[in-house]
Design a protein around this motif. Structure first.
Motif, short mmCIF file in Angstrom:
data_model
loop_
_atom_site.label_atom_id
_atom_site.label_comp_id
_atom_site.label_asym_id
_atom_site.label_seq_id
_atom_site.Cartn_x
_atom_site.Cartn_y
_atom_site.Cartn_z
N TYR A 210 -9.52 15.37 -22.37
CA TYR A 210 -8.39 14.50 -22.09
C TYR A 210 -7.36 14.58 -23.23
CZ TYR A 210 -5.38 10.66 -21.01
OH TYR A 210 -4.26 9.94 -20.73
N GLU B 27 4.62 1.70 -10.97
CA GLU B 27 4.66 2.20 -12.35
C GLU B 27 5.54 3.45 -12.45
OE1 GLU B 27 0.29 0.79 -14.06
OE2 GLU B 27 0.40 2.50 -12.69
N ARG C 57 4.11 5.77 -21.57
CA ARG C 57 5.45 5.33 -22.00
C ARG C 57 6.30 4.90 -20.80
NH1 ARG C 57 5.14 10.51 -21.05
NH2 ARG C 57 6.92 11.78 -20.40
N THR D 272 6.02 2.24 -19.01
CA THR D 272 5.36 1.35 -18.04
C THR D 272 4.80 0.13 -18.79
OG1 THR D 272 3.16 2.36 -18.22
CG2 THR D 272 4.65 3.30 -16.60
N ALA E 261 1.28 8.86 -22.94
CA ALA E 261 1.09 9.07 -21.50
C ALA E 261 1.62 7.91 -20.66
CB ALA E 261 -0.39 9.31 -21.19
N PHE F 183 -0.44 7.03 -11.90
CA PHE F 183 0.33 5.80 -11.80
C PHE F 183 0.45 5.33 -10.36
CE2 PHE F 183 2.49 7.31 -15.83
CZ PHE F 183 2.00 6.29 -16.63
N LEU G 110 8.72 13.89 -15.54
CA LEU G 110 8.25 13.08 -16.68
C LEU G 110 6.76 13.27 -16.81
CD1 LEU G 110 10.26 9.87 -15.70
CD2 LEU G 110 10.93 11.63 -17.36
N LYS G 111 6.37 14.23 -17.62
CA LYS G 111 4.98 14.66 -17.72
C LYS G 111 4.05 13.53 -18.18
CE LYS G 111 5.64 19.29 -17.22
NZ LYS G 111 6.38 19.19 -15.94
N THR G 112 2.89 13.49 -17.59
CA THR G 112 1.89 12.50 -17.99
C THR G 112 0.51 12.94 -17.53
OG1 THR G 112 1.31 10.14 -17.96
CG2 THR G 112 2.08 11.08 -15.88
N THR G 113 -0.50 12.25 -18.04
CA THR G 113 -1.88 12.47 -17.61
C THR G 113 -2.36 11.34 -16.71
OG1 THR G 113 -2.55 11.25 -19.57
CG2 THR G 113 -2.58 13.66 -19.73
N MET G 114 -1.50 10.34 -16.50
CA MET G 114 -1.93 9.13 -15.81
C MET G 114 -1.83 9.27 -14.29
SD MET G 114 -2.24 7.11 -18.58
CE MET G 114 -2.17 5.38 -18.12
N ILE H 154 1.12 17.42 -23.97
CA ILE H 154 2.35 16.84 -23.41
C ILE H 154 3.17 16.18 -24.52
CG2 ILE H 154 3.25 15.02 -21.90
CD1 ILE H 154 0.88 15.66 -19.99
#
Lengths: 430, 430
Positions: free
Chosen positions: A103, B402, A75, A77, A73, B398, B392-396, A110
């Motif tokens: 979560y 970032e 990557r 950064t 998640a 940011f 750019l898939k993520t769960t964060m 993903i």
């Protein structure tokens, strides 16, 4: 439908790390195994369906020997800090979140979706310390069609509270539960692997119990070795009776390849002594070379060319999220670049990796962990990637070798994969 | 339509190389110039059209200070050899083909189309020695909407026959014709720049005549400096009366920034002596730092962090085809990686480039060559890139900083640019 013919421009590495290329060839796959490459289809195979990929590149699928699924998640950064700080600031807090299965569901979906779309067909991955989330990751990987080893991470010291396991005993019993639950799930393509994070994270008692599990369940092991000078110093303080970091694992029976079913992967091996390198070779340990990560978190540059020359088993690891991307095309390029810097600044006598050597590492080198994987010779498993390299506009008449080199350097895996097969089964691109 | 408002998540570097970020901000552009960033649209600008790019990243366009347009066709190939061999084997044969205008038409169309789609809004490029093909490249660049300096290359020694110019005199007169033809074409955004390839390719007589042209036409200069130890040795043999490589140019009046209209870019400066670095600073020379190329052709790693600390003018160059790609996102990443290796292996006291410093180099650092370019402060020219980073898939959750870091590390310029403006004019994406 695991028997078919692919027509196109074919490339793979032979056992001498030389590229074999065939223009307008036919790659024949029978029951998920490679039969061979032919200039014409022999009569006995004329009944097989032909998929016409003329003018496209047909290459082996790639193996990622080292990737942290629970770090995907974030990557790309947090790249401005060094390894041990990076673990505390980025990796550990993120991994703590996988206690929450909701979560984990989101994050691992993903991850699995991304590696499914990549050039990677086989992976060895770290999850987190959480057994249930790790089993959930295994479900996702099984559904992806890729073939993988997945590790529930062990860590009972030197980690922040929510992430550190309560005791060696609970870490052991959770790991045994992980192995048993895996056994009940009857996956076809997803396997467990013992995953002590690294010596700084695991007490001697825990290491000892993991050695027991390795014996009892004949399971393979993955971990980190000699990544960073500060880490190595710390290990020598934690295990003052060992000669080197290798022994810190070996004394518990966690390394070595005494039979065919158990194998071992050690990521990094940047600062390994001559003695440690000899031990890696003697024990048939697979070195996961992770050039992107090694440079990003400022660990150093592993002498991978020397390892190849000495006959060690070596493959590539993206090492997300120390490495920024799961793209092994990017890892290949980084491996070559790092090896050139090694030649210029560390040892002029060690020549850089050639493109074909780095391609070998990503295919056949790492593939060997999975058996006959990563080449197009008879009996190899049919892991195949097809690339539409005409997307990279040019005026040149390139050879197949040059087309492959530029496809890798220009990151064609991001938008140019038209087909992907694992053991002869096509992976859908949606 | 050079006056408008962009709404979204805005980031740029200030003059101290620190990232400024504004969530849900309004970037106001009036007649092609930045007015400023606002949290709400002031009444006096309410008449302007608003382009809603909410949740997208809005950043300055990037400047590529060093790229070889005539090497674009073979980018990403031939990466296994060192500089001087690479020139003989790849660069020189390919450049020879630009004698043929039909070939140049094809090759430069591909080049111009590619940089148009990239994150680059400004470029300084080498063409080949061929005047007509170079003018054709200028036509293509003018049509692209980007702003650029284009150089007809000078080379009258140490090159293979079809590429070596017949004499210093003919090289001079062709260059003067190039300058005159440019003047007649009345381009709005495409400018000539004197381009002696490098000292090994140019006789003293030619260098002397180019110095005359520089005076007469008040034109800027670009070349290569201190890239490779063998090259530097060769220059010291060719010009035994000079103290260093810098003097080999300076003695002919080719360096220096005596007035505001003439500027100078020197690519690489990897092995520059302390004295040479002082001279670069005194003369206001722009250093084009080309980390991808420097590693690919094994030239070394320039101490770019030191150059920044000493107050030199520094920007980034993709240096295609020594660098494999025109993507400055990739060049930023390579610059950071190279600087980390520099810290680890060459000088522990020189800290690595931070992400924001490398981003500064790609935007404001190189942009300065073009004037007030590369930032979102009042009066800067409105070169803008909009990125859809949700790809750019993520769960964060940011921060903008970032999000920018991962967009660059993960190469979002390849598929995630949704808008591109140069001096406030939108560049169409077809």
């Amino acid at each position: 439908m695991d028997s078919f013919i692919l027509k196109g421009d074919i490339a793979y590495c032979d056992e001498n790390k030389k590229l074999v290329t065939v223009k307008d060839g036919f790659l024949i796959c029978i029951n998920g195994l490679i039969e061979g490459i032919f200039q014409d289809v022999p009569d006995r195979f004329r009944f097989l369906p032909i998929k016409d990929c003329s003018n496209q590149l047909i290459i082996p699928g790639m193996t990622d020997l080292h990737i942290h699924a629970a770090q995907y998640a974030f990557r790309g950064t947090g790249m401005d800090v060094e390894l041990l700080d990076w673990l505390q600031k980025y990796a550990f807090p993120e991994e703590s979140r996988f206690q929450d299965l909701q979560y984990a569901e989101k994050a691992y979906s993903i991850f699995a979706d991304s590696v499914k779309k990549s050039a990677t067909t086989r992976l060895c991955m770290f999850a987190s310390r959480h057994t249930d989330a790790t089993l959930l990751l295994m479900d996702k990987m099984e559904a992806s069609g890729l073939i993988s080893y997945v590790g529930k991470v062990n860590m009972d010291r030197n980690a922040p509270d929510p992430l550190r396991e309560e005791s060696a005993e609970s870490s052991f019993s959770e790991t045994e539960r992980f192995l048993r639950e895996w056994n009940e799930r009857k996956y076809r393509r997803t396997f467990p692997i013992l995953t002590p994070r690294f010596t700084p994270s695991c007490t001697d008692e825990l290491m000892d119990r993991l050695g027991e599990l390795k014996e009892k369940y004949a399971v393979s092991v993955q971990s980190h070795l000699s990544e960073n000078p500060s880490e190595i110093q710390f290990v020598s303080e934690l295990c003052p009776w060992t000669n080197d970091y290798f022994e810190a694992y070996d004394q518990f029976g966690l390394l070595g390849n005494r039979n065919q079913t158990e194998k071992c992967i050690m990521a990094h091996c940047i600062w390994s002594s001559e003695r440690e390198v000899d031990k890696l070779k003697e024990n048939g340990v697979f070195v996961a070379h992770c050039p992107s990560s090694n440079v990003n978190v400022r660990s150093g540059i592993a002498p991978v060319k020397k390892y190849l020359e000495r006959g060690l088993k070596v493959g590539l690891g993206s090492d997300v999220a120390g490495g920024e991307t799961e793209s092994l095309f990017s890892t290949i390029t980084d491996a070559i670049k790092a090896s050139k810097v090694y030649t210029r600044f560390i040892d002029e006598k060690t020549m850089p990796l050639t493109f074909e050597e780095a391609f070998y590492l990503a295919t056949r080198g790492g593939g060997e962990f999975f058996g006959k994987v990563g080449a197009f010779e008879q009996g190899y498993e049919a892991d195949v990637i097809v690339l539409r390299d005409e997307l990279l506009k040019t005026t040149m008449n390139f050879t197949i070798a040059e087309r492959l080199e530029r496809s890798v350097y220009l990151g064609l895996d991001r938008m140019g994969i038209t087909h992907k097969f694992v053991q002869g089964k096509e992976i859908s691109s949606d």
